[in-house]
Structure formats: structure tokens, C-alpha cells
Design a protein around this motif. Structure first.
Motif, mmCIF file in Angstrom:
data_model
loop_
_atom_site.group_PDB
_atom_site.id
_atom_site.type_symbol
_atom_site.label_atom_id
_atom_site.label_comp_id
_atom_site.label_asym_id
_atom_site.label_seq_id
_atom_site.Cartn_x
_atom_site.Cartn_y
_atom_site.Cartn_z
ATOM 1 N N UNK A 198 39.657 -24.744 -10.206
ATOM 2 C CA UNK A 198 39.810 -25.500 -8.981
ATOM 3 C C UNK A 198 39.808 -26.991 -9.239
ATOM 4 N N UNK A 199 40.680 -27.703 -8.540
ATOM 5 C CA UNK A 199 40.759 -29.147 -8.679
ATOM 6 C C UNK A 199 40.210 -29.847 -7.445
ATOM 7 N N UNK A 200 39.332 -29.168 -6.717
ATOM 8 C CA UNK A 200 38.732 -29.779 -5.541
ATOM 9 C C UNK A 200 38.049 -31.086 -5.923
ATOM 10 N N UNK A 201 38.229 -32.074 -5.089
ATOM 11 C CA UNK A 201 37.606 -33.368 -5.348
ATOM 12 C C UNK A 201 36.370 -33.582 -4.500
ATOM 13 N N UNK A 202 36.042 -32.620 -3.645
ATOM 14 C CA UNK A 202 34.821 -32.687 -2.842
ATOM 15 C C UNK A 202 34.018 -31.415 -3.066
ATOM 16 N N UNK A 203 32.769 -31.576 -3.496
ATOM 17 C CA UNK A 203 31.872 -30.442 -3.679
ATOM 18 C C UNK A 203 31.024 -30.294 -2.417
ATOM 19 N N UNK A 204 30.798 -29.058 -1.992
ATOM 20 C CA UNK A 204 30.006 -28.805 -0.791
ATOM 21 C C UNK A 204 28.977 -27.714 -1.053
ATOM 22 N N UNK A 205 27.753 -27.998 -0.684
ATOM 23 C CA UNK A 205 26.679 -27.009 -0.703
ATOM 24 C C UNK A 205 25.928 -27.156 0.611
ATOM 25 N N UNK A 211 25.226 -29.295 -8.079
ATOM 26 C CA UNK A 211 26.071 -28.693 -7.045
ATOM 27 C C UNK A 211 27.094 -27.738 -7.657
ATOM 28 N N UNK A 212 27.574 -28.045 -8.840
ATOM 29 C CA UNK A 212 28.517 -27.135 -9.512
ATOM 30 C C UNK A 212 27.827 -25.844 -9.941
ATOM 31 N N UNK A 213 26.514 -25.864 -9.980
ATOM 32 C CA UNK A 213 25.753 -24.691 -10.424
ATOM 33 C C UNK A 213 24.722 -24.303 -9.365
ATOM 34 N N UNK A 214 25.139 -24.364 -8.121
ATOM 35 C CA UNK A 214 24.223 -24.032 -7.019
ATOM 36 C C UNK A 214 23.658 -22.628 -7.204
ATOM 37 N N UNK A 215 22.425 -22.465 -6.782
ATOM 38 C CA UNK A 215 21.699 -21.191 -6.844
ATOM 39 C C UNK A 215 21.372 -20.752 -8.263
ATOM 40 N N UNK A 216 21.604 -21.624 -9.256
ATOM 41 C CA UNK A 216 21.269 -21.300 -10.643
ATOM 42 C C UNK A 216 20.018 -22.061 -11.055
ATOM 43 N N UNK A 252 14.889 -27.444 -5.068
ATOM 44 C CA UNK A 252 13.629 -26.719 -5.185
ATOM 45 C C UNK A 252 13.155 -26.702 -6.635
ATOM 46 N N UNK A 253 11.859 -26.818 -6.825
ATOM 47 C CA UNK A 253 11.256 -26.734 -8.153
ATOM 48 C C UNK A 253 10.760 -25.316 -8.401
ATOM 49 N N UNK A 254 10.968 -24.840 -9.617
ATOM 50 C CA UNK A 254 10.435 -23.545 -10.041
ATOM 51 C C UNK A 254 9.382 -23.845 -11.103
ATOM 52 N N UNK A 255 8.145 -23.663 -10.778
ATOM 53 C CA UNK A 255 7.027 -24.092 -11.628
ATOM 54 C C UNK A 255 7.165 -23.565 -13.050
ATOM 55 N N UNK A 256 7.120 -24.488 -14.002
ATOM 56 C CA UNK A 256 7.188 -24.122 -15.413
ATOM 57 C C UNK A 256 8.559 -23.752 -15.907
ATOM 58 N N UNK A 257 9.583 -23.757 -15.023
ATOM 59 C CA UNK A 257 10.920 -23.318 -15.414
ATOM 60 C C UNK A 257 11.964 -24.417 -15.263
ATOM 61 N N UNK A 258 12.078 -24.997 -14.056
ATOM 62 C CA UNK A 258 13.116 -25.997 -13.853
ATOM 63 C C UNK A 258 13.387 -26.211 -12.378
ATOM 64 N N UNK A 259 14.680 -26.292 -12.012
ATOM 65 C CA UNK A 259 15.049 -26.679 -10.650
ATOM 66 C C UNK A 259 16.265 -25.872 -10.184
ATOM 67 N N UNK A 260 16.363 -25.702 -8.869
ATOM 68 C CA UNK A 260 17.483 -24.980 -8.264
ATOM 69 C C UNK A 260 17.942 -25.780 -7.039
ATOM 70 N N UNK A 261 19.252 -25.898 -6.892
ATOM 71 C CA UNK A 261 19.835 -26.454 -5.667
ATOM 72 C C UNK A 261 20.355 -25.289 -4.838
#
Length: 225
Positions: free
Chosen positions: A123-130, A163-168, A212-221
């Protein structure tokens, strides 16, 4: 007729590749240094790129990372004498689409190029949406619904990556490597500081939190449910 950009400093290897590709109907442009190759890659005129990892001037992975940040979506085959799993993973994480270890058979090189050309275009979308969050990659601005968000360059890059990796789940090591281009994990709270600043800008006091922060692991959008 597909056009290949070959970035390879070894003249003998480049000659063999070019002869094989031309014989099979490809057009081939060749760069012998990383600096020349980056300029040609940024022009975006090729259908596929074949990039040697170790180059004089700018290394191959830096070329790939730069053109991906510039939103150049040409498929890339990485060539390298480094065949360890970690090396292959690093090449793919830099933005490569495939990885071929030297020495290789020319028939396999051609087959891999043909496979990359058969893939649907990214995809060549120039606007990311979450959810309510929009990130305009051309205008370089961000909004949450009607509210403008003022981002510093590093914050913009960090938000784009998330945003490119939402929910990860994104670990600190991943963010250090992909956003800061560190090849090691420093003993630093740099990621946490930037995430904290970004969260205060993205998530207002009366708004549902997206970062959101995941304690001891990292972050999720995540978008609101």
C-alpha cells in the motif's frame, strides 16, 4: 520489461548478474557504491532492487532503511556473504523483502526476483489511521479527531512505527533498533522517556488511552474497542 537496480561493488559478480538478467529480458541499472546506489534508489525508477549488504560508502542495510523511511516501496533482495540467522533477520528488519546468501546460483537469483515482482504492491497510503488517530506522512502532521498533535521528528518516527504495527507488542529492543537505528540495547531509559512524552501528546486527559504499556515487555498501540 521489468527494470532492476543492482547495487553491487564487486565488478565480476555484477557482470555475471547483469549478463544473466539482460539475457532473460530485464533492464538493469548498476551502482558500484552505496552513495550512488542510494541516489538511484531514491529516484524510484526501478521495479525491484538487488542490494549487496557490504558496500563502500553507505552499507546496503542503511540504503534500504533510508529509502523505506522515504516511503519508497520497491521490493528489495539483499545479497550478502553473511548467512547467519541473525544477519538474515537484520536484513529483513531493515526493510528487505528477501535475502540471498553468497555464493548463489544465478538461476535462484532470477527466480527470487521474479517472485518479488509477482507480489502485490504494498500500500502507498500517505495517511495512517488507528481509531481516532491520523498521521499524514506527506504533510508531516498528526491529529486525534479535531485536535492537532505537535510532534518532534523522533516522536513522529516513533508514532509512525507504532501505527504501522498496531496491536503488536513492541519491545524496547525493537524500538531501539528500528526507530533509533541502534544495533545494541543501551542501558538507558530513552525509549520510556520518549514513549511518555508521546503518550501525553496522543492521549489527552479525557480521552481513551491508545498507547499502552505491558509491564516488563514493551508497548502496544491499540484503537479503542
Amino acid at each position: 520489461m521489468a527494470r532492476v537496480l543492482l547495487i553491487e561493488d564487486d565488478h565480476e559478480t555484477a557482470g555475471e548478474i547483469i549478463a544473466e538478467l539482460v539475457d532473460r529480458g530485464f533492464e538493469v541499472d548498476r551502482a558500484a557504491t552505496g552513495t550512488e546506489g542510494l541516489a538511484m534508489a531514491r529516484a524510484g525508477e526501478a521495479d525491484v532492487m538487488v542490494v549487496d549488504r557490504l558496500l563502500p560508502g553507505i552499507d546496503g542495510l542503511s540504503i534500504i532503511e533510508t529509502v523505506r523511511q522515504d516511503q519508497v516501496r520497491i521490493p528489495v533482495l539483499v545479497l550478502s556473504a553473511l548467512g547467519a540467522v541473525d544477519d538474515r533477520v537484520r536484513g529483513l528488519r531493515a526493510g528487505g523483502d528477501d535475502y540471498l546468501t553468497k555464493p548463489f546460483a544465478l538461476l535462484e537469483l532470477v527466480a527470487r526476483i521474479e517472485a518479488l515482482l509477482r507480489r502485490p504492491a504494498e500500500t502507498r497510503d500517505t495517511v495512517l489511521r488507528v481509531g481516532p488517530l491520523d498521521l499524514d506522512l506527506l504533510a508531516r502532521n498528526a491529529r486525534r479527531e479535531d485536535r492537532a498533535i505537535d510532534l518532534l521528528p523522533r516522536e513522529f518516527r516513533l508514532l509512525e512505527y507504532m501505527m504501522r504495527r498496531k496491536d503488536q507488542l513492541l519491545t524496547r529492543a525493537m524500538l531501539f533498533e528500528e526507530v533509533w537505528n541502534y544495533k545494541f540495547v543501551p542501558k538507558s531509559n530513552l525509549v520510556d522517556v520518549h514513549i511518555g512524552r508521546l503518550r501525553r501528546k496522543v492521549d489527552g486527559a479525557d480521552e481513551e488511552p491508545l498507547i499502552q504499556s505491558v509491564r516488563g515487555e514493551g508497548f502496544i498501540l491499540r484503537a479503542p474497542a
